[in-house]
Design a protein around this motif. Structure first.
Motif, PDB file in Angstrom:
ATOM      1  N   LEU A 184     -22.190   6.774   3.189  1.00 12.93           N
ATOM      2  CA  LEU A 184     -22.866   7.291   2.010  1.00 12.93           C
ATOM      3  C   LEU A 184     -24.110   8.046   2.460  1.00 12.93           C
ATOM      4  CD1 LEU A 184     -22.794   4.442  -0.668  1.00 12.93           C
ATOM      5  CD2 LEU A 184     -22.098   6.812  -1.025  1.00 12.93           C
ATOM      6  N   ASP A 185     -24.316   9.204   1.875  1.00 13.63           N
ATOM      7  CA  ASP A 185     -25.499   9.993   2.207  1.00 13.63           C
ATOM      8  C   ASP A 185     -26.759   9.199   1.876  1.00 13.63           C
ATOM      9  OD1 ASP A 185     -27.689  12.118   1.528  1.00 13.63           O
ATOM     10  OD2 ASP A 185     -26.171  13.196   2.667  1.00 13.63           O
ATOM     11  N   PRO A 186     -27.775   9.235   2.746  1.00 13.01           N
ATOM     12  CA  PRO A 186     -29.008   8.490   2.469  1.00 13.01           C
ATOM     13  C   PRO A 186     -29.680   8.883   1.154  1.00 13.01           C
ATOM     14  CG  PRO A 186     -28.955   9.209   4.760  1.00 13.01           C
ATOM     15  CD  PRO A 186     -27.806   9.881   4.076  1.00 13.01           C
ATOM     16  N   SER A 187     -29.367  10.076   0.656  1.00 12.00           N
ATOM     17  CA  SER A 187     -29.976  10.517  -0.600  1.00 12.00           C
ATOM     18  C   SER A 187     -29.352   9.845  -1.823  1.00 12.00           C
ATOM     19  CB  SER A 187     -29.852  12.038  -0.747  1.00 12.00           C
ATOM     20  OG  SER A 187     -28.489  12.426  -0.858  1.00 12.00           O
ATOM     21  N   VAL A 188     -28.201   9.187  -1.645  1.00 14.50           N
ATOM     22  CA  VAL A 188     -27.548   8.514  -2.766  1.00 14.50           C
ATOM     23  C   VAL A 188     -28.400   7.330  -3.200  1.00 14.50           C
ATOM     24  CG1 VAL A 188     -25.495   7.239  -3.492  1.00 14.50           C
ATOM     25  CG2 VAL A 188     -25.262   9.236  -2.020  1.00 14.50           C
ATOM     26  N   PRO A 189     -28.710   7.191  -4.491  1.00 14.96           N
ATOM     27  CA  PRO A 189     -29.565   6.090  -4.949  1.00 14.96           C
ATOM     28  C   PRO A 189     -29.008   4.728  -4.539  1.00 14.96           C
ATOM     29  CG  PRO A 189     -29.215   7.689  -6.716  1.00 14.96           C
ATOM     30  CD  PRO A 189     -28.299   8.078  -5.593  1.00 14.96           C
ATOM     31  N   PRO A 190     -29.897   3.791  -4.223  1.00  9.36           N
ATOM     32  CA  PRO A 190     -29.443   2.477  -3.718  1.00  9.36           C
ATOM     33  C   PRO A 190     -28.607   1.699  -4.717  1.00  9.36           C
ATOM     34  CG  PRO A 190     -31.819   2.463  -4.171  1.00  9.36           C
ATOM     35  CD  PRO A 190     -31.370   3.891  -4.242  1.00  9.36           C
ATOM     36  N   GLU A 191     -28.741   2.008  -6.026  1.00  7.88           N
ATOM     37  CA  GLU A 191     -27.943   1.273  -7.012  1.00  7.88           C
ATOM     38  C   GLU A 191     -26.485   1.717  -7.031  1.00  7.88           C
ATOM     39  OE1 GLU A 191     -30.243   4.517  -9.342  1.00  7.88           O
ATOM     40  OE2 GLU A 191     -30.627   3.101  -7.701  1.00  7.88           O
ATOM     41  N   VAL A 192     -26.159   2.819  -6.343  1.00  8.54           N
ATOM     42  CA  VAL A 192     -24.765   3.256  -6.256  1.00  8.54           C
ATOM     43  C   VAL A 192     -24.069   2.424  -5.185  1.00  8.54           C
ATOM     44  CG1 VAL A 192     -23.211   5.172  -5.726  1.00  8.54           C
ATOM     45  CG2 VAL A 192     -25.330   5.602  -6.985  1.00  8.54           C
ATOM     46  N   PRO A 193     -23.067   1.628  -5.560  1.00 11.69           N
ATOM     47  CA  PRO A 193     -22.429   0.756  -4.571  1.00 11.69           C
ATOM     48  C   PRO A 193     -21.423   1.516  -3.705  1.00 11.69           C
ATOM     49  CG  PRO A 193     -21.359   0.507  -6.691  1.00 11.69           C
ATOM     50  CD  PRO A 193     -22.509   1.458  -6.917  1.00 11.69           C
ATOM     51  N   SER A 194     -21.011   0.858  -2.643  1.00  8.18           N
ATOM     52  CA  SER A 194     -19.872   1.382  -1.889  1.00  8.18           C
ATOM     53  C   SER A 194     -18.675   1.457  -2.836  1.00  8.18           C
ATOM     54  CB  SER A 194     -19.537   0.457  -0.717  1.00  8.18           C
ATOM     55  OG  SER A 194     -20.625   0.353   0.173  1.00  8.18           O
TER      56      SER A 194
END
Length: 251
Positions: A184-194
């Motif tokens: 996952l790109d580091p820019s993806v918000p942390p609340e977005v799960p795998s």
């Protein structure tokens, strides 16, 4: 299809707030058709068919907090044993294993990196009736913050072969590839799960992406050519209710 091999993706189902709207969108995009199962125990579960073959499914959300999403199922010949092996390897078992009438047995899990997936032991229903043809399933991608942990989990539990790469590892059984695992790109918000996302084969990626947009979907990525040897042309799409999937075609 004449055979679904244990350890391989065998089904993809979409959970949505509005099943008729999903039928309209995917019917317009892929030519899929479907009628909700009349048996009340299945709660409106609807199989998408393409030329008479089972291509995927859509079902109402089980609760309002459940996200709209595609869920990938992996075939197993012994769902109890596979569930235990997955738990021992770090997965979380959320539901099941449970009987689904005479059609098979189902279980819902998260892999150790947080990505939901299901297990399916076929009974009267094996899963996909068509794959690797236009308007049917042909690939699946896992986006995760722990690529190495994810590939080790699926290789250990399901015997997947991994073609390693720093950013995108392809996976399959034997010589047959059916998916990939990416960071996952580091820019993806942390609340977005795998999460897993299915990819459906189409005849023309650009035309299908344009159709999806016309039907109310959003093209999130592409159309673009994958820059690798024999890489396909792809696009990533969010349907009008929020379900994310990909389309692809060989170049």
């Amino acid at each position: 299809m004449t055979e679904i091999i244990p350890g391989s993706p065998c089904w993809a189902q979409l959970s949505v707030r509005d099943v008729p709207a999903a039928l309209d969108f995917y019917g317009g995009l892929f030519g899929w058709r479907g009628e909700p199962d009349p048996d009340p125990q299945f709660g409106g579960y609807t199989i998408f068919s393409y030329d008479g073959a089972a291509a995927a499914a859509v079902a109402p959300l089980m609760n309002p907090q459940q996200p709209v999403m595609w869920l990938l199922s992996i075939a197993t010949a012994d769902i109890e044993a596979t569930s235990e092996a997955a738990k021992a390897a770090g997965a979380t078992l959320w539901m099941g294993p449970m009987d689904v009438a005479d059609r098979g047995k189902w279980a819902l899990l998260n892999d150790p990196t947080g990505a939901p997936f299901a297990l399916w032991q076929g009974g009267s229903f094996a899963g996909f009736g068509v794959v690797n043809e236009p308007n049917s399933f042909g690939w699946a991608d896992l986006s995760t913050r722990d690529k190495d942990g994810a590939t080790a989990f699926y290789a250990g539990v399901f015997g997947w072969r991994v073609w390693p790469d720093e950013n995108y590892a392809m996976v399959g059984l034997g010589e047959d590839m059916f998916g990939g695992v990416m960071k996952l790109d580091p820019s993806v918000p942390p609340e977005v799960p795998s999460h897993w996302a299915p990819y459906f084969l189409v005849a023309d990626v650009d035309a299908s992406a344009a159709t999806a947009a016309r039907l109310g979907g959003e093209v999130l990525h592409g159309p673009t050519d994958v820059q690798m040897e024999n890489g396909p042309r792809i696009a990533v799409i969010r349907d009008p209710q929020g379900g994310t999937f990909g389309i692809f075609a060989p170049r």
